[in-house]
Design an enzyme around this catalytic site. Structure first.
Site, PDB file in Angstrom:
ATOM      1  N   LYS A 251       0.818  -1.216   0.000  1.00 60.28           N
ATOM      2  CA  LYS A 251       0.000   0.000   0.000  1.00 60.28           C
ATOM      3  C   LYS A 251       0.852   1.267   0.000  1.00 60.28           C
ATOM      4  O   LYS A 251       0.498   2.253  -0.658  1.00 60.28           O
ATOM      5  CB  LYS A 251      -0.943  -0.006   1.195  1.00 60.28           C
ATOM      6  CG  LYS A 251      -0.268   0.077   2.554  1.00 60.28           C
ATOM      7  CD  LYS A 251      -1.279   0.101   3.675  1.00 60.28           C
ATOM      8  CE  LYS A 251      -0.589   0.159   5.023  1.00 60.28           C
ATOM      9  NZ  LYS A 251       0.218   1.378   5.197  1.00 60.28           N
ATOM     10  N   THR A 252       1.980   1.251   0.742  1.00 60.73           N
ATOM     11  CA  THR A 252       2.826   2.450   0.764  1.00 60.73           C
ATOM     12  C   THR A 252       3.370   2.748  -0.628  1.00 60.73           C
ATOM     13  O   THR A 252       3.466   3.906  -1.048  1.00 60.73           O
ATOM     14  CB  THR A 252       3.984   2.272   1.762  1.00 60.73           C
ATOM     15  OG1 THR A 252       3.450   1.977   3.063  1.00 60.73           O
ATOM     16  CG2 THR A 252       4.828   3.534   1.834  1.00 60.73           C
TER      17      THR A 252
ATOM     18  N   ASP B  66      -3.382   7.451   4.482  1.00 59.18           N
ATOM     19  CA  ASP B  66      -2.925   6.090   4.757  1.00 59.18           C
ATOM     20  C   ASP B  66      -3.613   5.565   6.024  1.00 59.18           C
ATOM     21  O   ASP B  66      -4.005   6.349   6.899  1.00 59.18           O
ATOM     22  CB  ASP B  66      -1.404   6.101   4.951  1.00 59.18           C
ATOM     23  CG  ASP B  66      -0.808   4.711   4.981  1.00 59.18           C
ATOM     24  OD1 ASP B  66      -1.473   3.758   4.534  1.00 59.18           O
ATOM     25  OD2 ASP B  66       0.340   4.576   5.444  1.00 59.18           O
ATOM     26  N   GLU B  67      -3.755   4.250   6.141  1.00 64.26           N
ATOM     27  CA  GLU B  67      -4.335   3.593   7.329  1.00 64.26           C
ATOM     28  C   GLU B  67      -5.703   4.191   7.682  1.00 64.26           C
ATOM     29  O   GLU B  67      -5.990   4.486   8.844  1.00 64.26           O
ATOM     30  CB  GLU B  67      -3.379   3.725   8.524  1.00 64.26           C
ATOM     31  CG  GLU B  67      -1.985   3.184   8.283  1.00 64.26           C
ATOM     32  CD  GLU B  67      -1.909   1.662   8.262  1.00 64.26           C
ATOM     33  OE1 GLU B  67      -2.964   1.008   8.258  1.00 64.26           O
ATOM     34  OE2 GLU B  67      -0.787   1.131   8.237  1.00 64.26           O
TER      35      GLU B  67
ATOM     36  N   GLN C  88      -7.565  -4.809   9.556  1.00 66.75           N
ATOM     37  CA  GLN C  88      -6.483  -4.391  10.454  1.00 66.75           C
ATOM     38  C   GLN C  88      -6.889  -3.197  11.318  1.00 66.75           C
ATOM     39  O   GLN C  88      -6.029  -2.463  11.822  1.00 66.75           O
ATOM     40  CB  GLN C  88      -5.231  -4.045   9.646  1.00 66.75           C
ATOM     41  CG  GLN C  88      -4.651  -5.229   8.893  1.00 66.75           C
ATOM     42  CD  GLN C  88      -3.308  -4.911   8.263  1.00 66.75           C
ATOM     43  OE1 GLN C  88      -2.289  -4.757   8.935  1.00 66.75           O
ATOM     44  NE2 GLN C  88      -3.306  -4.808   6.939  1.00 66.75           N
TER      45      GLN C  88
ATOM     46  N   ARG D  46       2.415 -10.192  10.629  1.00 65.68           N
ATOM     47  CA  ARG D  46       3.717  -9.530  10.809  1.00 65.68           C
ATOM     48  C   ARG D  46       4.842 -10.472  10.393  1.00 65.68           C
ATOM     49  O   ARG D  46       5.968 -10.037  10.161  1.00 65.68           O
ATOM     50  CB  ARG D  46       3.948  -9.123  12.262  1.00 65.68           C
ATOM     51  CG  ARG D  46       2.976  -8.134  12.894  1.00 65.68           C
ATOM     52  CD  ARG D  46       2.726  -6.944  12.045  1.00 65.68           C
ATOM     53  NE  ARG D  46       1.559  -7.130  11.195  1.00 65.68           N
ATOM     54  CZ  ARG D  46       1.256  -6.399  10.149  1.00 65.68           C
ATOM     55  NH1 ARG D  46       2.054  -5.430   9.771  1.00 65.68           N
ATOM     56  NH2 ARG D  46       0.159  -6.621   9.436  1.00 65.68           N
TER      57      ARG D  46
END
Length: 762
Positions: free
Chosen positions: A48-49, A234-235, A265, A614
Site C-alpha cells: 500500500k505504501t 494512509d491507514e 487491520q 507480521r
C-alpha cells in the site's frame, strides 16, 4: 501547507515505466486513477505504501498536478519519513513542495497559523501524558474529587475518549448516569479551562481544535481545502471521529481523496478509531472507485492462508482474499506449554536455536498485554539473550529530558503552569511547598500567569527572606532564558540551562547509580537540537519543541540491538522474518474484557490477524494450560482463534517429559497424590482454580467473601478470587467455570451466592 509564493517549476515528464515499474495490475490501476474519490482496500503486505508514493509521483510527473496541491497523511513519523524518502527516490532530490506527514503534525501547522481565529494564543505548548496527568491530579486535589471521580489516569482516559468522539464537557455531563460520571465531566471542564489558561493543548486538541476551526471559519476551511486539492490518507481504517471530520473538511471543495486501508487491520477502537469510517466510505463519497490489493509480498503461503482463515470468521468486513507468489514455507508451529514459564523457556530455546543463522533483530515476541513480557524478560536475561521492549520508557519521556525541555517550554510560554511546577525547585533551590501555595493562590485569585504571580508575591513581600531570594533568582533566570531564545540556538539554550542549574551535579547526587547514563541522554538531546538546526528548516525554539512533542514511541522500533518484545498493538505496520505470538488462550487472547460483545471479539480477531501477518518466514504460536494471575495459577483453555487455523497448516509441539517449571511440578504432584477417588475429584475441579488459604477470608457480610461460589446470569457458576472497594464501587475477581476469570461489579449485576468453595454441586 503554505500556498506557493511563485509558480512551481514543472518537471519534464518521464517515461511512465519509471513510476509504474514492478506494479501489479491492481496497484497500477490505483496509481493511475484520476480525479474523484478512491478507496484502496489494501490487504496486509500488499504494497500500500508503494501505491501511495507512486500515485504522488504520477500526479506530479505525468498529470501536471502542482506539488503544493498534494497532501498525504499517515499516523506515525516513521511511516511519513518512509513515504517522503520513497517519493524523493522517484522524483529526485529536489524539494518539490508536496506535504507528507502525520495527522497531528498537519493540524499543528494549521493551528500555529490559524489558531488565533478560535481564540488560541500563539506559542502554545503541547502537553504529553505526564503533563496531562499532573494537571488532572492538581484539579482532583483542588476540587476534592479524588474519591468521586476515580484515579487520575482513568479520568484522563475518559476525557480523551470524549474528545475523540467530539464530545464537549457539557455533552458528557448530560449523558452522565452516576456521581462518578458527573465528576469526570466536571474535571473535563476544569481541565480544558486549565489548558487554555496555561496556553497549552493536548494531543487530542490538535485534531479537535482544527475541526473546530473549520466548523466555525468558512474562509479557512475553503482555503485549506483548495490547498489540499489531492488528499491521500494512509491507514484509513484507524481514523477516529475528528480525523474523519478533518478529511471531510479538506475535501469539501473538490472530493479528490484517495484513502488506503484495510478493515481487517482496524485494531484501535479503544483509542476512538471507528471501523464504520472505512466500511461506509462509498456511502460518504458517492461515485467512489474501489480497488482491492490482494497480492501479499511479505509472507509465506502457509502464513497467509492461516491468517486468512482466522479473519474470515469476522462478519463486519468488506472482504478480501489474500494470495502470494511466495513459497508456501514451513507450517506454523504451536507449542502447548503446561505453564507460562515453560512457554517463555521454549521461546528462548527456539531463539537460541535459530539465531545461529539469523540476527536477533529478525525476531519479535508479540503478546496481548504488557504484563506478559515479565516471564519472557526473566528467561531472556537468564539465557543472556539481548532484547528491547517497545512501549517502555521512551527517550522524550525520561525524567532528565522532560526536566530540560520544561525549562525551554516555560521560556517559550510563560503561561505553562505544569512546566513551572516541574522545574521551579528542580534542581532543589530552596523553594518549598508553602511558597508555591502562596504563588498558586495569587494566580487563582488574580488570574495571573505563574511567573507573574511569583513576581506579585515578591513585590508584596509575602515570602520569607530566603525563599523570596531563591524565587527571585528563578524568575530572573527564566526571563533571561526567554531573552536568549530570541538570538541563541536551542543547543546553546540547553547548554546554558545545564551550566546555570548545575544539573549534572544534581544528577550525580540524586541518581548516583546511573547519573552518567542520564547525562548521555541529555547530550543526545543537545545533538538532536543541533541536527534540527542543520536540517535547514525552521530552527526556532518553538519548532524544536514541536518536533520533540510529536515523536511517537513506535518510531524507536529497532533502535536497539536484540529481540524485539512488544504488544500486538505496537507491532502494527512492522514486519519480522520470525514471529512468536504467545499467550493464545481464552480470557487473555481474546481478552476477558471482550467476551461479552461480538463487536469486541471481532476486534480481537483482527488483532490476531495483524499479529500473524507480521511474520515473513516463520510463525510460532503458544498457549499455556496454566498462567499466573495475581500470584495464583489459573487454568485457561486454548484460544478460539487456534481452532480457526486449518489443522494441516499447523505442527503441534508438546513439551518434553519433565519440561515443566517447579511450580507446575508441585501442583501436578499434589493433584496426583491420594486415592483414586481423590484423583477423580481433582480432575473434576480442573476448570476451577484453588484459592490460596492465606487469601481466603470470612464472609464480609455481603455474601461475596473470597472463596465463595456465585452464579452470574450470563457466565454461570464461578468462585470469587478477590475483591476491591466497597459499596457500589465493590469489584469482584471471579473465575467462572466455563468462561474463565472476569471482573464483576455486583452493584450492577444480578449475582447469586451459591455456597462456599467446597460446594461444587450447584
Amino acid at each position: 501547507m503554505n500556498p506557493p509564493e511563485h509558480d512551481t517549476p514543472r518537471l519534464a515528464a518521464v517515461g511512465e515505466g519509471q513510476v509504474f515499474e514492478g506494479l501489479n495490475e491492481s496497484q497500477h490501476e490505483a496509481v493511475r486513477y484520476g480525479r474523484g474519490p478512491l478507496l484502496v482496500l489494501a490487504g496486509a503486505g500488499s504494497g500500500k505504501t508503494r501505491v501511495i508514493t507512486c500515485r504522488i509521483a504520477h500526479l506530479i510527473r505525468n498529470s501536471d498536478v502542482p506539488p503544493a496541491c498534494i497532501t498525504a497523511m499517515t499516523f506515525t513519523n516513521k511511516a511519513a519519513t518512509e513515504m517522503r524518502e520513497r517519493v524523493e527516490g522517484l522524483l529526485g532530490p529536489d524539494r518539490l513542495g508536496c506535504w507528507i506527514g502525520t495527522f497531528h503534525s498537519l493540524c499543528l501547522r494549521i493551528l500555529r497559523r490559524e489558531g488565533h481565529r478560535i481564540g488560541l494564543a500563539s506559542g502554545f505548548n503541547i502537553y504529553d501524558t505526564d503533563d496531562q496527568l499532573a494537571l488532572v491530579k492538581r484539579i482532583l486535589k483542588q476540587e476534592a474529587l479524588d474519591d468521586t471521580a476515580g484515579k487520575p489516569r482513568s479520568v484522563l482516559s475518559r476525557i480523551s475518549r470524549a474528545k475523540n468522539a467530539l464530545e464537549s464537557a457539557d455533552e458528557l455531563e448530560r449523558r452522565a448516569f452516576s456521581p462518578r460520571a458527573r465528576a469526570v465531566a466536571q474535571v473535563y471542564r476544569l481541565y480544558d479551562a486549565a489548558l487554555r489558561k496555561a496556553n497549552a493543548v493536548d494531543f487530542d486538541d490538535l485534531l479537535v481544535l482544527t475541526v473546530k476551526l473549520f466548523n466555525n471559519d468558512e474562509e479557512a476551511r475553503r482555503r485549506y481545502s483548495r490547498q489540499c486539492e489531492y488528499l491521500l490518507v494512509d491507514e484509513y481504517q484507524d481514523t477516529n471521529r475528528p480525523q474523519y471530520r478533518l478529511i471531510r473538511h479538506l475535501t469539501a471543495t473538490h472530493g479528490n481523496v484517495c484513502v488506503v486501508g484495510d478493515e481487517d487491520q482496524s485494531i484501535y477502537r479503544f483509542r476512538g478509531a471507528e471501523l464504520k469510517n472505512i466500511l461506509d466510505f462509498e456511502h460518504d463519497y458517492p461515485g467512489t472507485r474501489t480497488i482491492r490489493l490482494e497480492q501479499n509480498y511479505r509472507s509465506t503461503g502457509a502464513i497467509i492462508e492461516a491468517a486468512g482463515a482466522v479473519i474470515a470468521n469476522n462478519l463486519h468486513r468488506k472482504g478480501k482474499t489474500l494470495w502470494t507468489e511466495n513459497a508456501r514455507g514451513d507450517r506454523l508451529q504451536l507449542f502447548r506449554a503446561p505453564d507460562d514459564r515453560v512457554e517463555a523457556a521454549w521461546v528462548a530455546g527456539r531463539v537460541n536455536e535459530l539465531s545461529a543463522e539469523r540476527t536477533l533483530e529478525e525476531f519479535t515476541v508479540l503478546y496481548r498485554t504488557n504484563a506478559q513480557s515479565r516471564q519472557i524478560e526473566e528467561i531472556f536475561r537468564r539465557e543472556r539473550i539481548p532484547y528491547q521492549i517497545v512501549g517502555s520508557v521512551q527517550f522524550y519521556e525520561r525524567k532528565e529530558i522532560k526536566d530540560l525541555l520544561a525549562y525551554l517550554r516555560l521560556a517559550a510560554n510563560p503561561a505553562d503552569l505544569v512546566s513551572f511546577r516541574r522545574i521551579v525547585n528542580t534542581p532543589a533551590r530552596g523553594i518549598g511547598q508553602t511558597t508555591l501555595e502562596i504563588v498558586d493562590q495569587i494566580g487563582r485569585n488574580m488570574g495571573m500567569l505563574p511567573l507573574d504571580a511569583a513576581a506579585q508575591a515578591l513585590d508584596q513581600g509575602l515570602l520569607k527572606s530566603r525563599p523570596a531570594t531563591n524565587l527571585a533568582r528563578f524568575v530572573g533566570f527564566i526571563a533571561d532564558l526567554t531573552d536568549r531564545a530570541a538570538t541563541d540556538g536551542t543547543a546553546l539554550l540547553l547548554e546554558h540551562v545545564l551550566e546555570h542549574t548545575a544539573y549534572a551535579d544534581y544528577l550525580k547526587k540524586s541518581y548516583p547509580e546511573n547519573a552518567s547514563e542520564r547525562m548521555e541522554n541529555i547530550r543526545s538531546l543537545i545533538s538532536a537540537a543541533v541536527e534540527h538546526a542543520e536540517e535547514g528548516a525552521d530552527d526556532s525554539l518553538q519548532a524544536f519543541l514541536d518536533r520533540s512533542a510529536l515523536v511517537a514511541s513506535a518510531d524507536d522500533v529497532g533502535s536497539q540491538p536484540g529481540v524485539t518484545l512488544m504488544t500486538i498493538h505496537c507491532a502494527k505496520g512492522l514486519e519480522f522474518p520470525v514471529v512468536f505470538l504467545i499467550g493464545l488462550e481464552e480470557n487473555l487472547f481474546p481478552h476477558m474484557m471482550a467476551a461479552s460483545s461480538d463487536e469486541d471479539i471481532e476486534e480481537e480477531r483482527r488483532l490476531c490477524y495483524v499479529a500473524m501477518t507480521r511474520a515473513k518466514e516463520k510463525l510460532f504460536l503458544t498457549h499455556a494450560r496454566y498462567r499466573r494471575y495475581q500470584g495464583t495459577f489459573l487454568p485457561n483453555a486454548p484460544s478460539r482463534f487456534l481452532d480457526e487455523v486449518p489443522a494441516e497448516l499447523v505442527r503441534v509441539v508438546d513439551p518434553q517429559p519433565g519440561a515443566m517449571s517447579n511450580e507446575w511440578r508441585t501442583r501436578e504432584t499434589a493433584r496426583s497424590s491420594g486415592s483414586s477417588a481423590a484423583r477423580a475429584a481433582a480432575r473434576a475441579r480442573t476448570s476451577a482454580p484453588s484459592v490460596p488459604s492465606q487469601v481466603a477470608q470470612p464472609d464480609p457480610g455481603d455474601g461475596y467473601g473470597v472463596g465463595a461460589r456465585v452464579r452470574h446470569p450470563r457466565f454461570g457458576a464461578g468462585q470469587i478470587l478477590g475483591r476491591e472497594g466497597s459499596g457500589k464501587n465493590l469489584k469482584l475477581t471471579i473465575h467462572f467455570d466455563r468462561h474463565g476469570t472476569k471482573k464483576i461489579l455486583p452493584a450492577y449485576t444480578k449475582l447469586a451466592n451459591t455456597g462456599d468453595a467446597g460446594d461444587q454441586s450447584r
